[in-house]
Design a protein around this motif. Sequence first.
Motif, PDB file in Angstrom:
ATOM      1  N   PHE A 136       0.800  -1.229   0.000  1.00  0.00           N
ATOM      2  CA  PHE A 136       0.000   0.000   0.000  1.00  0.00           C
ATOM      3  C   PHE A 136       0.833   1.280   0.000  1.00  0.00           C
ATOM      4  O   PHE A 136       0.297   2.377   0.113  1.00  0.00           O
ATOM      5  N   LEU A 137       2.159   1.146  -0.140  1.00  0.00           N
ATOM      6  CA  LEU A 137       3.008   2.327  -0.330  1.00  0.00           C
ATOM      7  C   LEU A 137       4.264   1.894  -1.066  1.00  0.00           C
ATOM      8  O   LEU A 137       4.646   0.723  -1.034  1.00  0.00           O
ATOM      9  N   SER A 138       4.883   2.841  -1.738  1.00  0.00           N
ATOM     10  CA  SER A 138       6.139   2.533  -2.416  1.00  0.00           C
ATOM     11  C   SER A 138       7.286   2.758  -1.440  1.00  0.00           C
ATOM     12  O   SER A 138       7.403   3.832  -0.852  1.00  0.00           O
ATOM     13  N   LEU A 139       8.082   1.747  -1.258  1.00  0.00           N
ATOM     14  CA  LEU A 139       9.279   1.879  -0.449  1.00  0.00           C
ATOM     15  C   LEU A 139      10.387   2.447  -1.325  1.00  0.00           C
ATOM     16  O   LEU A 139      10.528   2.069  -2.493  1.00  0.00           O
ATOM     17  N   GLN A 140      11.180   3.339  -0.756  1.00  0.00           N
ATOM     18  CA  GLN A 140      12.190   4.055  -1.524  1.00  0.00           C
ATOM     19  C   GLN A 140      13.520   4.020  -0.780  1.00  0.00           C
ATOM     20  O   GLN A 140      13.560   3.881   0.449  1.00  0.00           O
ATOM     21  N   PRO A 141      14.636   4.154  -1.521  1.00  0.00           N
ATOM     22  CA  PRO A 141      15.948   4.120  -0.870  1.00  0.00           C
ATOM     23  C   PRO A 141      16.049   5.145   0.257  1.00  0.00           C
ATOM     24  O   PRO A 141      15.727   6.312   0.082  1.00  0.00           O
ATOM     25  N   GLY A 142      16.493   4.671   1.401  1.00  0.00           N
ATOM     26  CA  GLY A 142      16.638   5.547   2.563  1.00  0.00           C
ATOM     27  C   GLY A 142      15.442   5.592   3.481  1.00  0.00           C
ATOM     28  O   GLY A 142      15.522   6.184   4.565  1.00  0.00           O
ATOM     29  N   ASP A 143      14.321   4.989   3.087  1.00  0.00           N
ATOM     30  CA  ASP A 143      13.199   4.881   4.025  1.00  0.00           C
ATOM     31  C   ASP A 143      13.634   4.040   5.220  1.00  0.00           C
ATOM     32  O   ASP A 143      14.393   3.071   5.080  1.00  0.00           O
ATOM     33  N   VAL A 144      13.133   4.410   6.393  1.00  0.00           N
ATOM     34  CA  VAL A 144      13.465   3.694   7.627  1.00  0.00           C
ATOM     35  C   VAL A 144      12.195   3.077   8.194  1.00  0.00           C
ATOM     36  O   VAL A 144      11.153   3.731   8.273  1.00  0.00           O
ATOM     37  N   ILE A 145      12.291   1.818   8.571  1.00  0.00           N
ATOM     38  CA  ILE A 145      11.175   1.102   9.203  1.00  0.00           C
ATOM     39  C   ILE A 145      11.653   0.631  10.567  1.00  0.00           C
ATOM     40  O   ILE A 145      12.669  -0.067  10.676  1.00  0.00           O
ATOM     41  N   THR A 146      10.952   1.016  11.614  1.00  0.00           N
ATOM     42  CA  THR A 146      11.296   0.532  12.949  1.00  0.00           C
ATOM     43  C   THR A 146      10.251  -0.502  13.360  1.00  0.00           C
ATOM     44  O   THR A 146       9.057  -0.305  13.138  1.00  0.00           O
ATOM     45  N   THR A 147      10.697  -1.622  13.922  1.00  0.00           N
ATOM     46  CA  THR A 147       9.925  -2.860  13.855  1.00  0.00           C
ATOM     47  C   THR A 147       9.248  -3.312  15.142  1.00  0.00           C
ATOM     48  O   THR A 147       8.777  -4.442  15.219  1.00  0.00           O
ATOM     49  N   GLY A 148       9.178  -2.447  16.139  1.00  0.00           N
ATOM     50  CA  GLY A 148       8.499  -2.831  17.368  1.00  0.00           C
ATOM     51  C   GLY A 148       9.481  -3.094  18.497  1.00  0.00           C
ATOM     52  O   GLY A 148      10.686  -3.240  18.282  1.00  0.00           O
ATOM     53  N   THR A 149       8.942  -3.146  19.708  1.00  0.00           N
ATOM     54  CA  THR A 149       9.795  -3.211  20.902  1.00  0.00           C
ATOM     55  C   THR A 149       9.459  -4.410  21.779  1.00  0.00           C
ATOM     56  O   THR A 149       8.294  -4.835  21.849  1.00  0.00           O
ATOM     57  N   PRO A 150      10.451  -4.984  22.466  1.00  0.00           N
ATOM     58  CA  PRO A 150      10.190  -6.052  23.422  1.00  0.00           C
ATOM     59  C   PRO A 150       9.611  -5.496  24.720  1.00  0.00           C
ATOM     60  O   PRO A 150       9.487  -4.276  24.882  1.00  0.00           O
TER      61      PRO A 150
END
Length: 284
Positions: free
Chosen positions: A234-248
């Motif tokens: 549902f979105l275009s990922l582009q070079p340099g995009d950052v995804i943070t994946t959740g916390t314990p």
Amino acid sequence: MKLLRHGPKGQEKPGLLDAAGRVRDLSAHVTDIAGAALLPDSLARLRALDPDSLPLVPGMPQQDLRLGPCVGGVGKFIAIGLNYADHAAETGAKIPSEPVVFNKWTSCISGPDDDVILPRGSVKTDWEVELGIVIGTGGTYIDEAEALSHVAGYCVVNDVSEREWQAERGGTWDKGKGFDTFGPIGPWLVTPDEAGDIGNLGLWLDLDGQRRQTGSTATMIFGVAHIIAYLSQFLSLQPGDVITTGTPPGVGLGQKPPVFLRGGEVMRLGVEGLGVQTQRVVKS
């Protein structure tokens, strides 16, 4: 490789960490650790360089040499919520059937050791150590089997969160997640060949020397490849995009009674093989 950005705020230069833990300047080879510099061909050219041939930057990183966010010019800073079953349990939330997606404004991005500034009137600012993904090759409708080939590298993220604005002020989580300084990234971007088993990395966070969070990416509900493939629907990922994946588990909200940042504390946090951050919490 461990790629980084060094220097004063707003004037960071590209660099890499050599085998001796010193910073080597990459300004003659790339303008920034950003955008097209994160594509596979560019990373291959940087990897082929002899670090000893690069200019040595004076100072020791994270001591007398400031490091900026390890990625510059971030277009999107996307976050995944409730992605560890034990963290969902401590907050009283149900296990999600699909990734919970929200945004952190790019204006919140800061260096790994820069101060975290409490918002005015904040009484519920919290910490969250997380694994960050940095996109190299962009795309849409990415197949999960191919998703990891779209990663330029990984980094440590502190998803600092103001819980009142996140959950009690109406609307979506974004309001509590994007205050200035609420997105420390780095100290370096670690390319996949050096990042280890990304599905089994330890995470930890100490507050004033007391261990608060301990976890492993092995307990993530949705893994890195799934997250990338899911977002690309549902979105275009582009070079340099950052995804943070959740916390314990171990966030302030989950303590009994809850513990929140008041100012004056020191947060120290890390992800196995990806480096350590240290932030002082200050009142605005």
